[in-house]
Motif scaffolding. Sequence first.
Motif, PDB file in Angstrom:
ATOM      1  N   LYS A  36       0.812  -1.220   0.000  1.00 56.49           N
ATOM      2  CA  LYS A  36       0.000   0.000   0.000  1.00 56.49           C
ATOM      3  C   LYS A  36       0.843   1.268   0.000  1.00 56.49           C
ATOM      4  O   LYS A  36       0.355   2.334  -0.365  1.00 56.49           O
ATOM      5  CB  LYS A  36      -0.938   0.012   1.210  1.00 56.49           C
ATOM      6  CG  LYS A  36      -2.062  -0.982   1.104  1.00 56.49           C
ATOM      7  CD  LYS A  36      -2.930  -0.968   2.351  1.00 56.49           C
ATOM      8  CE  LYS A  36      -3.972  -2.068   2.278  1.00 56.49           C
ATOM      9  NZ  LYS A  36      -4.730  -2.202   3.518  1.00 56.49           N
ATOM     10  N   ARG A  37       2.101   1.166   0.413  1.00 52.29           N
ATOM     11  CA  ARG A  37       2.988   2.340   0.457  1.00 52.29           C
ATOM     12  C   ARG A  37       3.679   2.618  -0.873  1.00 52.29           C
ATOM     13  O   ARG A  37       4.388   3.609  -1.006  1.00 52.29           O
ATOM     14  CB  ARG A  37       4.039   2.155   1.557  1.00 52.29           C
ATOM     15  CG  ARG A  37       3.466   2.161   2.961  1.00 52.29           C
ATOM     16  CD  ARG A  37       4.543   2.314   4.041  1.00 52.29           C
ATOM     17  NE  ARG A  37       5.753   1.560   3.802  1.00 52.29           N
ATOM     18  CZ  ARG A  37       6.047   0.373   4.363  1.00 52.29           C
ATOM     19  NH1 ARG A  37       5.208  -0.200   5.190  1.00 52.29           N
ATOM     20  NH2 ARG A  37       7.183  -0.228   4.089  1.00 52.29           N
ATOM     21  N   ILE A  38       3.490   1.762  -1.872  1.00 54.12           N
ATOM     22  CA  ILE A  38       4.140   1.972  -3.167  1.00 54.12           C
ATOM     23  C   ILE A  38       3.577   3.220  -3.843  1.00 54.12           C
ATOM     24  O   ILE A  38       2.366   3.381  -3.969  1.00 54.12           O
ATOM     25  CB  ILE A  38       3.959   0.751  -4.092  1.00 54.12           C
ATOM     26  CG1 ILE A  38       4.711  -0.457  -3.513  1.00 54.12           C
ATOM     27  CG2 ILE A  38       4.448   1.067  -5.504  1.00 54.12           C
ATOM     28  CD1 ILE A  38       4.499  -1.744  -4.283  1.00 54.12           C
ATOM     29  N   VAL A  39       4.495   4.090  -4.259  1.00 46.70           N
ATOM     30  CA  VAL A  39       4.146   5.300  -5.003  1.00 46.70           C
ATOM     31  C   VAL A  39       5.138   5.396  -6.156  1.00 46.70           C
ATOM     32  O   VAL A  39       6.348   5.444  -5.932  1.00 46.70           O
ATOM     33  CB  VAL A  39       4.246   6.566  -4.127  1.00 46.70           C
ATOM     34  CG1 VAL A  39       3.937   7.805  -4.947  1.00 46.70           C
ATOM     35  CG2 VAL A  39       3.332   6.467  -2.923  1.00 46.70           C
ATOM     36  N   VAL A  40       4.629   5.404  -7.396  1.00 45.51           N
ATOM     37  CA  VAL A  40       5.516   5.479  -8.549  1.00 45.51           C
ATOM     38  C   VAL A  40       5.572   6.905  -9.090  1.00 45.51           C
ATOM     39  O   VAL A  40       4.574   7.621  -9.057  1.00 45.51           O
ATOM     40  CB  VAL A  40       5.087   4.494  -9.662  1.00 45.51           C
ATOM     41  CG1 VAL A  40       5.188   3.059  -9.191  1.00 45.51           C
ATOM     42  CG2 VAL A  40       3.711   4.795 -10.188  1.00 45.51           C
ATOM     43  N   PRO A  41       6.746   7.317  -9.604  1.00 42.72           N
ATOM     44  CA  PRO A  41       6.864   8.659 -10.189  1.00 42.72           C
ATOM     45  C   PRO A  41       6.219   8.684 -11.581  1.00 42.72           C
ATOM     46  O   PRO A  41       6.648   7.948 -12.473  1.00 42.72           O
ATOM     47  CB  PRO A  41       8.376   8.864 -10.278  1.00 42.72           C
ATOM     48  CG  PRO A  41       8.945   7.480 -10.368  1.00 42.72           C
ATOM     49  CD  PRO A  41       8.017   6.592  -9.606  1.00 42.72           C
ATOM     50  N   PRO A  42       5.185   9.502 -11.792  1.00 40.38           N
ATOM     51  CA  PRO A  42       4.457   9.492 -13.069  1.00 40.38           C
ATOM     52  C   PRO A  42       5.307   9.909 -14.268  1.00 40.38           C
ATOM     53  O   PRO A  42       4.986   9.545 -15.401  1.00 40.38           O
ATOM     54  CB  PRO A  42       3.308  10.467 -12.835  1.00 40.38           C
ATOM     55  CG  PRO A  42       3.713  11.303 -11.679  1.00 40.38           C
ATOM     56  CD  PRO A  42       4.643  10.471 -10.847  1.00 40.38           C
ATOM     57  N   ASP A  43       6.398  10.631 -14.048  1.00 39.45           N
ATOM     58  CA  ASP A  43       7.255  11.021 -15.166  1.00 39.45           C
ATOM     59  C   ASP A  43       8.174   9.876 -15.598  1.00 39.45           C
ATOM     60  O   ASP A  43       8.783   9.939 -16.661  1.00 39.45           O
ATOM     61  CB  ASP A  43       8.080  12.257 -14.806  1.00 39.45           C
ATOM     62  CG  ASP A  43       8.944  12.044 -13.575  1.00 39.45           C
ATOM     63  OD1 ASP A  43       8.511  11.332 -12.634  1.00 39.45           O
ATOM     64  OD2 ASP A  43      10.063  12.595 -13.538  1.00 39.45           O
ATOM     65  N   GLU A  44       8.262   8.808 -14.796  1.00 42.36           N
ATOM     66  CA  GLU A  44       9.144   7.685 -15.106  1.00 42.36           C
ATOM     67  C   GLU A  44       8.386   6.370 -15.317  1.00 42.36           C
ATOM     68  O   GLU A  44       8.780   5.555 -16.141  1.00 42.36           O
ATOM     69  CB  GLU A  44      10.166   7.513 -13.977  1.00 42.36           C
ATOM     70  CG  GLU A  44      11.222   6.481 -14.263  1.00 42.36           C
ATOM     71  CD  GLU A  44      12.303   6.407 -13.195  1.00 42.36           C
ATOM     72  OE1 GLU A  44      13.076   5.447 -13.242  1.00 42.36           O
ATOM     73  OE2 GLU A  44      12.379   7.302 -12.329  1.00 42.36           O
ATOM     74  N   LEU A  45       7.306   6.177 -14.552  1.00 41.41           N
ATOM     75  CA  LEU A  45       6.572   4.917 -14.616  1.00 41.41           C
ATOM     76  C   LEU A  45       5.078   5.151 -14.804  1.00 41.41           C
ATOM     77  O   LEU A  45       4.497   6.034 -14.188  1.00 41.41           O
ATOM     78  CB  LEU A  45       6.785   4.110 -13.331  1.00 41.41           C
ATOM     79  CG  LEU A  45       8.220   3.705 -12.997  1.00 41.41           C
ATOM     80  CD1 LEU A  45       8.277   3.045 -11.628  1.00 41.41           C
ATOM     81  CD2 LEU A  45       8.802   2.794 -14.054  1.00 41.41           C
TER      82      LEU A  45
END
Length: 160
Positions: free
Chosen positions: A106-115
């Motif tokens: 639940k803590r996973i946060v991906v960078p929208p400019d990379e993923l």
Amino acid sequence: MPSGRRDVTVDLPRKRMAAGLLITDADERVLLVDPVYKAEWEIPGGCVEADESPHQAAIRECREELGLDLSPGRLVVVDWVPARDGRTEGVMVVYDGGTLDATATKRIVVPPDELKGWAWSDPPQTARRVRPLLARRITEALHARADGCCHYLEDGVRVT
């Protein structure tokens, strides 16, 4: 080194190097990330930067790509890949990233400019999402994790 002597390692060949993490869930599904810059999915990880160890690169890439501070476990795969399609030869290493529980997931946060995102993938999904070379590497990493050893590969095929 005495002054006036030239460092003979300066002219030695250079190789590209990357470090990744084999992260699974309780069902042994592999965590894959979907990069914005290419069609195929990857395991979390990336290029080892100058003056950075592969272990430190794996930690940094996990933080950058997933927003997680994971401490990589043991090395499970070393894979030498030959040059091809405008890419230089390289050495890819994969560390055991462990098994994530629901709370960590639940803590996973991906960078929208990379993923574009991430997903848990069973073996058939993994085979469809990643390049054949990476599929072989992931399979060997799972075997090495289960065997408690490290596998040496060349182009994704176990040599020792």
